[in-house]
Enzyme design. Structure first.
Site, PDB file in Angstrom:
ATOM      1  N   GLU A   1      -5.323  -8.336  -1.222  1.00  0.00           N
ATOM      2  CA  GLU A   1      -6.109  -8.217   0.086  1.00  0.00           C
ATOM      3  C   GLU A   1      -7.491  -8.044  -0.413  1.00  0.00           C
ATOM      4  O   GLU A   1      -7.879  -7.097  -1.285  1.00  0.00           O
ATOM      5  CB  GLU A   1      -5.472  -7.163   0.697  1.00  0.00           C
ATOM      6  CG  GLU A   1      -4.194  -7.151   1.520  1.00  0.00           C
ATOM      7  CD  GLU A   1      -3.647  -6.111   2.495  1.00  0.00           C
ATOM      8  OE1 GLU A   1      -4.687  -5.647   2.916  1.00  0.00           O
ATOM      9  OE2 GLU A   1      -2.671  -6.092   2.343  1.00  0.00           O
TER      10      GLU A   1
ATOM     11  N   GLU B   1       0.739  -1.304  -0.107  1.00  0.00           N
ATOM     12  CA  GLU B   1      -0.084  -0.105   0.029  1.00  0.00           C
ATOM     13  C   GLU B   1       0.909   1.273  -0.002  1.00  0.00           C
ATOM     14  O   GLU B   1       0.760   2.183   0.741  1.00  0.00           O
ATOM     15  CB  GLU B   1      -0.954  -0.017   1.220  1.00  0.00           C
ATOM     16  CG  GLU B   1      -1.997  -1.165   1.149  1.00  0.00           C
ATOM     17  CD  GLU B   1      -2.900  -1.091   2.331  1.00  0.00           C
ATOM     18  OE1 GLU B   1      -3.007  -0.583   3.322  1.00  0.00           O
ATOM     19  OE2 GLU B   1      -4.179  -1.788   1.997  1.00  0.00           O
TER      20      GLU B   1
HETATM   21  C1  BG6 Z   1      -4.803  -3.134   4.741  1.00  0.00           C
HETATM   22  C2  BG6 Z   1      -3.091  -3.477   5.185  1.00  0.00           C
HETATM   23  O1  BG6 Z   1      -4.478  -1.598   4.641  1.00  0.00           O
HETATM   24  O2  BG6 Z   1      -5.670  -3.359   5.406  1.00  0.00           O
HETATM   25  C3  BG6 Z   1      -2.976  -4.688   6.213  1.00  0.00           C
HETATM   26  O3  BG6 Z   1      -2.211  -3.901   4.201  1.00  0.00           O
HETATM   27  C4  BG6 Z   1      -4.225  -4.568   6.996  1.00  0.00           C
HETATM   28  O4  BG6 Z   1      -2.003  -4.719   6.810  1.00  0.00           O
HETATM   29  C5  BG6 Z   1      -5.575  -4.711   6.359  1.00  0.00           C
HETATM   30  O5  BG6 Z   1      -4.420  -5.800   8.239  1.00  0.00           O
HETATM   31  C6  BG6 Z   1      -6.843  -4.773   7.064  1.00  0.00           C
HETATM   32  O6  BG6 Z   1      -6.835  -3.605   7.924  1.00  0.00           O
HETATM   33  P1  BG6 Z   1      -7.394  -3.905   9.368  1.00  0.00           P
HETATM   34  O7  BG6 Z   1      -7.083  -2.424   9.854  1.00  0.00           O
HETATM   35  O8  BG6 Z   1      -8.563  -4.442   9.617  1.00  0.00           O
HETATM   36  O9  BG6 Z   1      -5.973  -4.830   9.976  1.00  0.00           O
END
Ligand code: BG6
Length: 490
Positions: free
Chosen positions: A389, A199
């Site tokens: 993701e 990111e």
């Molecule tokens: C993304 C990141 O922003 O979202 C991860 O690359 C992160 O590291 C994921 O865990 C989900 O966000 P969160 O805050 O729910 O863990």
């Protein structure tokens, strides 16, 4: 229903800082996440520190820096969830066997920079760190799971940050290059697919959550981002020259948004947000050059254009081979007074969209937005895409060794269908690695109760639990999805 291509990379994604643990084992150095406490969605994570006179303290809001004279420190009386993560360090064999049982073709993980270079600027890499990842890659090979490795995922060595000023100092580019050269040399036969920064666009996002964020810090974010672009381009070119079979990708936070109304002023406002938050990074990394709208942005922010134009040849020579992004939610933008704000999705804050449901953490759930984003990205860049993701952070209940998580299955099914539709639209999508395929620590809140996994890990927000692993209902659902190459989604 459209078929997913043969050899589609079904898998899952993790990051060392949230998953690996073993923070003080095997010669590993510290990262900022090791001095950051746990929190909740309503209270910020805090960075703990010590002043030269021995007094200690902790920051109290997101984006706050520790006092000038202070050093980050691990203090008694605070809980640091990233120290353990969910302990991949001691469970990697068991976990990889579970991924294989689900049918994974790809596993996204990150290498902890401070495990390889504990301080970032050490003269030699740490042999124990190198050996650990060799063991992990050997284990993945056993099950024919392709690793997808993020080189930097929110855990730069703390020493680089505190002694060098981190990415604001261009010497960090050199240390990053050395780190990457070590990785490529060591793991060239184990890892074909690499992501340079997780990111990368998050470097300039803080000002969007904090209305009175100091202008100078905002400007610094753009310089940091530029230095990361240069670092990424340099190592991409290096990999292409020395290890031509390696494929290097960008990883951009999928901050997709809509105009809240069809008022052309809203459409324009949203276009500008998309340019700034998303295409700015994508254009540099895929096209190798800053987009036309960048000049005006720099001018408005009071940034010196010459700084951004000094590395034109490097950026051009280091274009990535594929595009990857995270996709969780969408938001809206408007110029209208009185519109309702949303709860903030992944790194974004916008206005409430009445057409989509929201998760318990206030993240909008929008599978159609995934299809739209895939089409937009592919139209613009025409390179293979990975969704690296995606997922639903939710509270799960373990009862008699079982977790019934129909909400997660519904979320995933809708997003898999959206990807199939995008492929049918003509998008060259090659991988899907949903986030936190095994429960791990939340990045934004440091919580364990915000779980994404298809594998439950017994650990709570106070750090108590056996760390035992349990298959959730979504584990069996995803296994079926993979076995049928995305056709059996019941
Ligand atoms: C993304 C990141 O922003 O979202 C991860 O690359 C992160 O590291 C994921 O865990 C989900 O966000 P969160 O805050 O729910 O863990």
């Amino acid at each position: 229903m459209t078929k997913f291509p043969e050899n589609f990379f079904w898998g899952g994604a993790t990051a060392a800082n949230q998953y690996e643990g073993g923070y003080n084992e095997g010669g590993r150095g510290l990262a900022a996440t090791d001095v950051t406490t746990g929190a909740t969605k309503d209270s910020p994570r805090r960075r703990t520190y010590i002043l030269p006179d021995g007094t200690t303290g902790a920051t109290s809001k997101v984006g706050e820096r520790i006092p000038e004279q202070a050093r980050s420190a691990i203090l008694d009386g605070y809980y640091y969830p990233n120290h353990t993560g969910t302990d991949f360090y001691h469970h990697y064999q068991e976990d990889i066997a579970l991924f294989a049982e689900m049918g994974f073709k790809m596993f996204r993980m990150s290498i902890a920079w401070p495990r390889i270079y504990p301080h970032g600027n050490d003269p030699e890499p740490n042999p124990e760190g190198i050996a650990f990842y060799h063991k992990v890659f050997d284990e993945l090979r056993k099950y024919k799971i392709e690793p997808l490795v993020t080189i930097s995922h929110y855990d730069d060595p703390l020493t680089l940050e505190e002694e060098l000023g981190g990415w604001e100092n261009r010497r960090t580019i050199e240390y990053y290059e050395r780190y990457c050269q070590t990785l490529f040399k060591e793991y060239q036969d184990d890892v074909q697919y690499w992501l340079t920064f997780n990111e990368i666009n998050s470097a300039t996002m803080i000002s969007s959550f904090i209305p009175d964020y100091p202008k100078e810090l905002d400007r610094a974010g753009y310089r940091v981002l530029h230095n990361k672009f240069v670092a990424s381009a340099k190592v991409t070119q290096y990999a292409h020259t020395h290890y031509p079979k390696l494929k290097i990708g960008c990883m951009i936070a999928g901050l997709f948004s809509y105009p809240l109304t069809c008022d052309p002023k809203d459409v324009l406002a949203n276009q500008q947000k998309m340019q700034n938050y998303f295409y700015y990074a994508g254009d540099v990394m895929v096209r190798g050059t800053y987009p036309a709208f960048a000049k005006k942005m720099w001018r408005q922010l009071g940034l010196d254009e010459a700084f951004f134009q000094q590395d034109t040849d490097i950026l051009k020579a280091g274009r990535v081979d594929f595009f990857s992004y995270s996709y969780y939610s969408t938001s809206c933008h408007t110029t209208h007074e009185g519109a309702k704000k949303d709860g903030g999705g992944n790194l974004s804050l916008g206005y409430y969209n009445e057409y989509i449901p929201y998760s318990e953490w206030g993240w909008g759930m929008d599978p159609d937005g995934l299809r739209i984003s895939l089409n937009e990205i592919y139209d613009r860049y025409q390179v293979p895409i990975m969704v690296v993701e995606n997922g639903l952070g939710a509270v799960d209940k373990l009862e008699n060794g079982q977790v019934h998580d129909p909400y997660r299955i519904d979320y995933m099914r809708a997003h898999v269908q959206a990807m199939a539709q995008a492929i049918d639209d003509g998008v060259d999508l090659i991988a899907y690695t949903p986030w936190g395929c095994i429960d791990l620590v939340s990045a934004s809140t440091g919580e364990m109760r915000k779980r994404y996994g298809m594998i439950y890990v017994d650990l709570n927000d106070q750090g108590q639990g056996t760390l035992d692993r349990f298959r959730k209902d979504s584990f069996y659902w995803y296994k079926k999805c993979i076995e049928s190459n995305g056709e059996d989604l019941d």
